[in-house]
Design a protein around this motif. Sequence first.
Motif, PDB file in Angstrom:
ATOM      1  N   ASN A  68       0.875  -1.245   0.047  1.00 50.27           N
ATOM      2  CA  ASN A  68       0.083  -0.017   0.021  1.00 50.27           C
ATOM      3  C   ASN A  68       0.913   1.423  -0.005  1.00 50.27           C
ATOM      4  N   GLU A  69       2.326   1.205  -0.245  1.00 49.87           N
ATOM      5  CA  GLU A  69       2.938   2.426   0.002  1.00 49.87           C
ATOM      6  C   GLU A  69       3.397   3.008  -1.516  1.00 49.87           C
ATOM      7  N   ALA A  70       4.052   4.150  -1.429  1.00 47.13           N
ATOM      8  CA  ALA A  70       4.900   4.663  -2.652  1.00 47.13           C
ATOM      9  C   ALA A  70       5.920   5.231  -2.019  1.00 47.13           C
ATOM     10  N   ARG A  71       7.042   5.662  -2.765  1.00 46.88           N
ATOM     11  CA  ARG A  71       8.250   6.215  -2.491  1.00 46.88           C
ATOM     12  C   ARG A  71       8.257   7.385  -3.668  1.00 46.88           C
ATOM     13  N   ILE A  72       8.598   8.501  -3.079  1.00 51.70           N
ATOM     14  CA  ILE A  72       8.493   9.710  -3.750  1.00 51.70           C
ATOM     15  C   ILE A  72      10.028  10.272  -3.627  1.00 51.70           C
ATOM     16  N   THR A  73      10.667  10.627  -4.598  1.00 50.13           N
ATOM     17  CA  THR A  73      12.107  11.168  -4.059  1.00 50.13           C
ATOM     18  C   THR A  73      12.054  12.489  -5.189  1.00 50.13           C
ATOM     19  N   TYR A  74      12.554  13.566  -4.877  1.00 50.24           N
ATOM     20  CA  TYR A  74      12.729  14.997  -5.240  1.00 50.24           C
ATOM     21  C   TYR A  74      14.067  14.823  -6.016  1.00 50.24           C
ATOM     22  N   VAL A  75      13.881  14.826  -7.552  1.00 50.06           N
ATOM     23  CA  VAL A  75      15.310  15.013  -8.101  1.00 50.06           C
ATOM     24  C   VAL A  75      15.809  16.363  -8.237  1.00 50.06           C
ATOM     25  N   GLY A  76      14.839  17.161  -8.568  1.00 54.62           N
ATOM     26  CA  GLY A  76      15.101  18.657  -8.757  1.00 54.62           C
ATOM     27  C   GLY A  76      14.027  19.256  -9.883  1.00 54.62           C
ATOM     28  N   HIS A  77      14.098  20.660  -9.680  1.00 54.19           N
ATOM     29  CA  HIS A  77      13.220  21.498 -10.623  1.00 54.19           C
ATOM     30  C   HIS A  77      11.772  20.833 -10.607  1.00 54.19           C
ATOM     31  N   SER A  78      11.260  20.190 -11.580  1.00 49.10           N
ATOM     32  CA  SER A  78       9.989  19.328 -11.406  1.00 49.10           C
ATOM     33  C   SER A  78      10.031  18.228 -11.473  1.00 49.10           C
ATOM     34  N   THR A  79      11.011  17.529 -11.546  1.00 50.98           N
ATOM     35  CA  THR A  79      11.340  15.835 -11.799  1.00 50.98           C
ATOM     36  C   THR A  79      11.149  15.326 -10.260  1.00 50.98           C
ATOM     37  N   PHE A  80      10.552  14.460 -10.142  1.00 47.89           N
ATOM     38  CA  PHE A  80      10.204  13.488  -9.111  1.00 47.89           C
ATOM     39  C   PHE A  80      10.500  11.772  -9.675  1.00 47.89           C
ATOM     40  N   LEU A  81      10.882  11.144  -8.801  1.00 52.71           N
ATOM     41  CA  LEU A  81      10.945   9.858  -9.170  1.00 52.71           C
ATOM     42  C   LEU A  81       9.933   9.217  -8.166  1.00 52.71           C
ATOM     43  N   ILE A  82       8.991   8.634  -8.978  1.00 55.97           N
ATOM     44  CA  ILE A  82       7.923   8.041  -8.018  1.00 55.97           C
ATOM     45  C   ILE A  82       8.089   6.279  -8.144  1.00 55.97           C
ATOM     46  N   GLU A  83       8.113   5.419  -7.238  1.00 56.17           N
ATOM     47  CA  GLU A  83       8.304   4.176  -7.192  1.00 56.17           C
ATOM     48  C   GLU A  83       7.300   3.382  -6.358  1.00 56.17           C
ATOM     49  N   SER A  84       6.713   2.411  -7.286  1.00 61.71           N
ATOM     50  CA  SER A  84       5.604   1.594  -6.578  1.00 61.71           C
ATOM     51  C   SER A  84       6.108   0.162  -6.001  1.00 61.71           C
ATOM     52  N   PRO A  85       5.233  -0.274  -5.207  1.00 61.83           N
ATOM     53  CA  PRO A  85       5.680  -1.745  -4.529  1.00 61.83           C
ATOM     54  C   PRO A  85       6.410  -2.609  -5.414  1.00 61.83           C
ATOM     55  N   LYS A  86       5.842  -2.871  -6.707  1.00 61.60           N
ATOM     56  CA  LYS A  86       6.532  -3.663  -7.606  1.00 61.60           C
ATOM     57  C   LYS A  86       7.965  -2.965  -8.298  1.00 61.60           C
ATOM     58  N   LEU A  87       8.187  -2.054  -7.682  1.00 61.20           N
ATOM     59  CA  LEU A  87       9.233  -1.032  -8.404  1.00 61.20           C
ATOM     60  C   LEU A  87       9.400  -0.721  -9.650  1.00 61.20           C
TER      61      LEU A  87
END
Length: 283
Positions: A68-87
């Motif tokens: 039920n989780e998600a990982r959100i990482t701010y890369v910079g400017h308007s770019t985020f890396l969003i990761e799902s449970p299945k990666l």
Amino acid sequence: MRAVVPRLSILACGLIGLACLAASAQNAVPPEAPGAKPEMTETCPGLVASDRAQTVPAAYRPAALAPNEARITYVGHSTFLIESPKLVRIATDYNDYVRPPILPDIVTMNHAHSTHYTDRPDADIKFVLRGWRDDGKPANHDITYADVHVRSVSTNIRDWGGGTERNGNSIFIFEVGSLCIAHLGHLHHTLTQQQLNDIGHIDVLLVPVDGSVTLDLDGMVEVVQAMKAPLMVPMHYFSTFTLRRFLERVGQHYDVEFAETPSFVVSKATLPTKGKFLVLPGH
């Protein structure tokens, strides 16, 4: 920083000459945010992962996510890396200047200027989703890959001649785990009721807060209030001054937390009960 999600910590106690005894304690899980209206839930139901996670490169191997989780990482400017449970990995506003450290499976782009898109995406990216079409019609993306669902709602942007490029921006909505995450892109105007209905209920909102080249401060505050997301993350702010100007504007109505790292894990259960801006390092 105060964690956005509970973490398991190990408390170790040692006595010289004696065996060490270990005990673990887990932080209490905050209550779930109030449920969405039925029509909102139908619009953005979220997807839950159940299969084993895919492997990732050894240089980038984050902790596994619960279904039920998600990982959100701010890369910079308007770019985020969003990761799902299945990666499954998603990069927002993918461009030639600011990119995540690993190759995404899905990238989204917008047409405002070159720090929000690229004409040369890596050929190994599975889905390249441009938020505009050359014929001026809405992009209307709607794809499902593994445990991720991505769709888009089009908005207009200003063109370089002072006119309007119709449907030049898309608000992308990512259904990951049990969450609905929206990236406003390079938003230039407030949203109509139809656009709000098309977007639906949002749990995490990624918000451009520069107050000038996107939407002005009053307009962006109006959008934030209309969308009613419990957790919001600022982006596209260029400087500490610009960021703090926006936070001062919203600070009377929302909690503000400054994170120590650019990445966090979130689920429905860990969403704040009162609207909050979580500020991640970078700009």
